[in-house]
Scaffold this active site. Structure first.
Site, PDB file in Angstrom:
ATOM      1  N   LYS A  33      -7.382  -5.647  -1.860  1.00 25.31           N
ATOM      2  CA  LYS A  33      -6.421  -5.003  -2.738  1.00 25.31           C
ATOM      3  C   LYS A  33      -5.100  -5.778  -2.803  1.00 25.31           C
ATOM      4  O   LYS A  33      -4.564  -6.032  -3.880  1.00 25.31           O
ATOM      5  CB  LYS A  33      -6.167  -3.586  -2.199  1.00 25.31           C
ATOM      6  N   ASP A 225       1.439   0.302  -5.629  1.00 24.37           N
ATOM      7  CA  ASP A 225       0.424   0.193  -4.583  1.00 24.37           C
ATOM      8  C   ASP A 225       0.203   1.575  -3.971  1.00 24.37           C
ATOM      9  O   ASP A 225       1.094   2.420  -4.024  1.00 24.37           O
ATOM     10  CB  ASP A 225       0.953  -0.787  -3.520  1.00 24.37           C
ATOM     11  N   GLU A 226      -0.947   1.803  -3.397  1.00 25.52           N
ATOM     12  CA  GLU A 226      -1.232   3.082  -2.717  1.00 25.52           C
ATOM     13  C   GLU A 226      -0.914   4.274  -3.618  1.00 25.52           C
ATOM     14  O   GLU A 226      -0.272   5.231  -3.196  1.00 25.52           O
ATOM     15  CB  GLU A 226      -0.406   3.203  -1.430  1.00 25.52           C
ATOM     16  N   GLN A 256      -8.669   7.146   0.466  1.00 26.12           N
ATOM     17  CA  GLN A 256      -7.707   6.943   1.539  1.00 26.12           C
ATOM     18  C   GLN A 256      -6.420   7.719   1.326  1.00 26.12           C
ATOM     19  O   GLN A 256      -5.359   7.336   1.809  1.00 26.12           O
ATOM     20  CB  GLN A 256      -7.406   5.447   1.687  1.00 26.12           C
ATOM     21  N   ARG A 614     -10.994   0.501   9.520  1.00 31.55           N
ATOM     22  CA  ARG A 614     -10.094  -0.519  10.075  1.00 31.55           C
ATOM     23  C   ARG A 614     -10.876  -1.585  10.839  1.00 31.55           C
ATOM     24  O   ARG A 614     -10.370  -2.656  11.138  1.00 31.55           O
ATOM     25  CB  ARG A 614      -9.069   0.095  11.051  1.00 31.55           C
TER      26      ARG A 614
END
Length: 776
Positions: A33, A225-226, A256, A614
């Site tokens: 990303k 972002d996010e 997420q 992760r």
DNA sequence: AGCCTCGACGCATTG
DNA sequence: CGTCGAGGCT
């Protein structure tokens, strides 16, 4: 650029080169990303967009910094620096400072952190004589915060029947009044809290179309972002900025989304395509981070959620090890198991830095820490009290804040009597009362004590005057001096240095070190700014950044070879070769708060998804059958999430109780020790025998500290005739009666005697105060 | 004015 | 079991 584009896979490349209209990039975990974002920005630059016309919003300072660095390597440093790239909070605080006049705030407004705003709420509630057991500050704070994130101003709050009714029902009808006063006081103090930064930006854009238009045409491309973590306020800012040109690209992963507690709304990303008709959607589904087993395990978990954008994340790396599940009898054993496993795996060519231990709550770190320490495993804990939150650091910052904005109430209250200068609670109370009555700031009152009819004696008046003089003097000099010169003048002339450096205890030394660290930090900040070409680096420059920094932003020994320990939230965006996710139990992960709310459980599941993804090579999930909570051990059952993972990706050497509750398997977790009789609590015994050496060491250390403090402190108290005191002497005390001295430590003002009283037992007395008389 | 003890309360997670 | 705030002691 052609070269760069070759480094992307097909879907990444498509996402990068599409710049005509709105686009949504759904980026699965580990799918590159950041790569897409950085290349896209580089691509836009190459298409001829000037860097300052690109607005790139991130969630953390760290993400912004890393991205800037990567763009700098793709283009050059100058260009990267000129991008508008940063967190929502930091970029919009910059804009708000520029446009402050439009919304009635000073451009040098202070930013209140959560502690400041809580403390302000406390004083307001005290003034209103509200019971802080009914009106719990934390609860009030989050109500106000939620309101602001939903763009409900105090006026709107007052008029909102639903909210008011809700407050009535929860027996806190005055929240609206608190909100009103709070906002008023913030304005009075020239301060904004974190939520204000977003709320006020929206107000600015709503009420000043010309200003909005200016930024609209200024930011010719907006990237976020996010995006799954944006709240309504953030979403609306972005929408306002892009409404006309629609050159927007948001990147995120609905799987997420883990920040709903602070107002993040997953619908922002789910509804994006409806908000922007004709929007292109790109899906990044190839995971470059993890092995197939890890990716598949995570997929099987997340598919249990109902609300999501369909996607198939896959890995073309090797199959890898299965995700393993480890059961332990207790939380403390869990720590040992993890530590043991780390040591085992280190034999197979892993460094300590290749490991991360992730947990749901910070409270879990302690016990793990202990286990690692016992095994001599170096570790680094992220989270906890940030550097800027420490008292000694915040005190200095408060002085600096006061210089920039003397109306800053919270800073004022912090430093008016630090270092002690004889201005106590009573005087402060009078100041506050006058300020509230006349609707002005404390500083305004301080500047005209007579005008505000302050009832104080001449001694107090002098002390207040001196303080005012000092601050006014700093303010005057601030024009000429740089941030670092100003800071060092402040710590010297305010008396902070001399106060702090008298304390020779372990804590005192560490405070001094923190102070040095802060000064060094300020100097470095100036240095960097000068390198960037700034002529004068002012205190205001420094402060406007520091309030938005977090401890994550200054990790020092990042390259040190240590195991990483952090919450799952903090781990988002990071990756490690080996990851332990610990405490996979009901009521912990998922948290007990979420169990009645299916939406919340889904969020917890996403959080677990984040944790698993992760890991690059090995992922290990652990749970304990009993855990200390609220002071006592409680039995716990394995997390439901363990059952959500398809067993074909799991390795359960323990044949664990998660799936098997047979007596045979249960037995395995029972303590096989000699203590284990069914009638006693084996854990308690074990705990005691194990913990005590550590506890002893800690006690020993703190004893040493105390002695050292007493002995090393310079004495100013006049030596009394107690110099004749000796161990074994019989003494009399006003309250405790007669006793015998069993020990004396320290000397001068800090001398302490231990006296065994006939009727009151052993007491430690500070000779300075205790009026002891020697009987014989 | 400052230190220490006691009691209440809570365990999210962050800019 | 922590921490943190309030209140008491010297």
């Amino acid at each position: 650029m052609e070269e760069y584009l070759k480094q992307l896979n097909e879907s990444q490349r498509e996402a990068v080169v599409y710049t005509e209209g709105p686009s949504l990039v759904i980026a699965g975990a580990g799918s590159g990303k950041t790569r897409v974002l950085t290349y896209k920005i580089a691509y836009l630059l190459q298409q001829g967009l000037p860097p300052w016309s690109i607005l790139a919003l991130t969630f953390t300072n760290k993400a912004a910094r890393e991205m800037k660095e990567r763009i700098a390597t793709l283009t050059d440093e100058q260009t990267a620096r000129r991008l508008w790239m940063g967190t929502f909070h930091s970029l919009f605080s910059r804009i708000l400072r520029n446009e402050a006049e439009h919304i009635g705030y000073p451009s040098n407004f202070t930013i209140y952190d959560a502690t400041d705003s809580k403390s302000l709420l406390r004083s307001i509630m005290k003034e209103m004589q509200l019971d802080d057991k009914v009106y719990r500050p934390g609860m009030i704070q989050s109500r106000i915060s939620n309101a602001k994130n939903a763009l409900v101003t105090w006026k709107a709050y007052e008029q909102n029947k639903e909210l008011v009714q809700h407050d009535m029902d929860s027996k806190v009808p005055l929240v609206r009044e608190i909100y009103k006063r709070y906002q008023n006081r913030c304005l009075q103090a020239g301060a904004m809290d974190f939520d204000d930064l977003l709320l006020q930006t929206n107000i600015l854009f709503r009420d000043h179309p010309d200003v909005l238009e200016k930024y609209r045409s200024f930011f010719r491309f907006v990237l976020v972002d996010e995006y799954q973590d944006t709240n309504f306020a953030q979403h609306l800012i972005v929408q306002r900025l892009c409404e006309t040109h629609r050159r927007i690209c948001v990147v995120g992963d609905d799987a997420q989304s883990i920040y709903s507690f602070r107002g993040a709304n997953i619908d922002n990303i789910l509804q994006f395509k409806n908000q922007y008709p004709g929007c292109r959607i790109f899906k990044l589904e190839r995971n470059y981070r993890s092995t197939q087993n890890i990716v598949n395990a995570a997929n099987s978990l997340i598919h249990k959620n109902t609300k999501q954008i369909q996607k198939t994340v896959y890995s073309e790396k090797e199959e890898g090890n299965k995700v393993s599940v480890l059961a332990s009898y207790s939380d403390y054993e869990e720590g040992y198991a993890v530590a043991g496993k780390i040591n085992d795996m280190r034999m197979r060519n892993y460094d300590y830095a290749d490991f991360a231990i992730l947990y749901r709550t910070n409270a879990q770190s302690r016990i793990l820490e202990e286990a690692l320490r016992k095994r001599g495993i170096p570790y680094k804990i992220y989270g906890g009290l940030s550097f800027y939150q420490r008292k000694e650091v915040k005190d200095v910052i408060s002085y600096l804040r006061l210089i920039i904005n003397p109306h800053d109430e919270e800073a004022f209250k912090r430093v008016i009597n630090y270092p002690a200068r004889g201005i106590g609670e009573t005087t402060l109370g009078k100041l506050t009362a006058a300020a509230t009555e006349h609707n002005v700031s404390l500083w305004t009152v301080l500047n005209d004590p007579i005008g505000y009819a302050l009832q104080i004696n001449s001694g107090t008046a002098k002390k207040l005057g001196d303080f005012r003089e000092m601050i006014a003097g700093f303010i005057e000099r601030n024009d000429k001096l740089s941030a670092e010169e100003m800071a060092s003048a402040v710590v010297k002339e305010s008396g902070i240095v001399s106060t702090l450096f008298q304390d020779r205890s372990v804590e005192g030394i560490s405070k001094q070190e923190n102070l040095q660290e802060l000064l060094k930090g300020i100097a470095e900040f100036c240095e960097i700014r000068r390198e960037e070409g700034a002529e004068h680096v002012s205190l205001a420059d420094f402060l406007s950044e520091v309030s938005l920094l977090t401890d994550q932003d200054n990790d020092k020994d990042e390259q040190a070879n240590k195991v990483t320990m952090m919450t799952v939230h903090a781990a988002k965006g990071l990756e490690f070769k080996n990851v332990f996710v610990v405490g996979l139990e009901e009521d912990l992960f998922p948290s007990s708060m979420s169990k009645d709310n299916p939406r919340a459980v889904e969020e917890e599941r996403r959080l677990f998804y984040v944790a698993i993804t992760r890991a690059e090579e090995n992922c290990m999930l652990t749970y304990a059958k009993s855990r200390y909570r609220n002071g006592q051990s409680a039995m716990c059952s394995p997390s439901r999430f363990l059952r959500d993972i398809d067993t074909k990706y799991l390795h359960m050497p323990e044949n664990t109780a998660a799936t098997d509750s047979s007596a045979a398997s249960r037995e395995r977790f029972e303590r096989p020790s000699a203590f284990a009789s069914p009638f006693q609590q084996p854990k308690a015994v074990e705990r005691e025998t194990y913990v005590s050496p550590v506890a002893q060491a800690v006690q020993r250390q703190s004893r040493l500290t105390k002695v050292e403090t007493a002995a090393a402190s310079p004495s100013s108290a006049p030596a009394s005739d107690l110099s004749g005191l000796y161990v074994g002497a019989k003494v009399r005390h006003d309250r405790f009666g007669e006793g015998e001295v069993t020990a004396i430590e320290g000397d001068g003002g800090n001398a302490k005697a231990t006296v065994a009283f006939t009727h009151f037992g052993q007491k430690q007395l500070l000779l300075k105060f205790a009026r002891l008389t020697i009987v014989e």
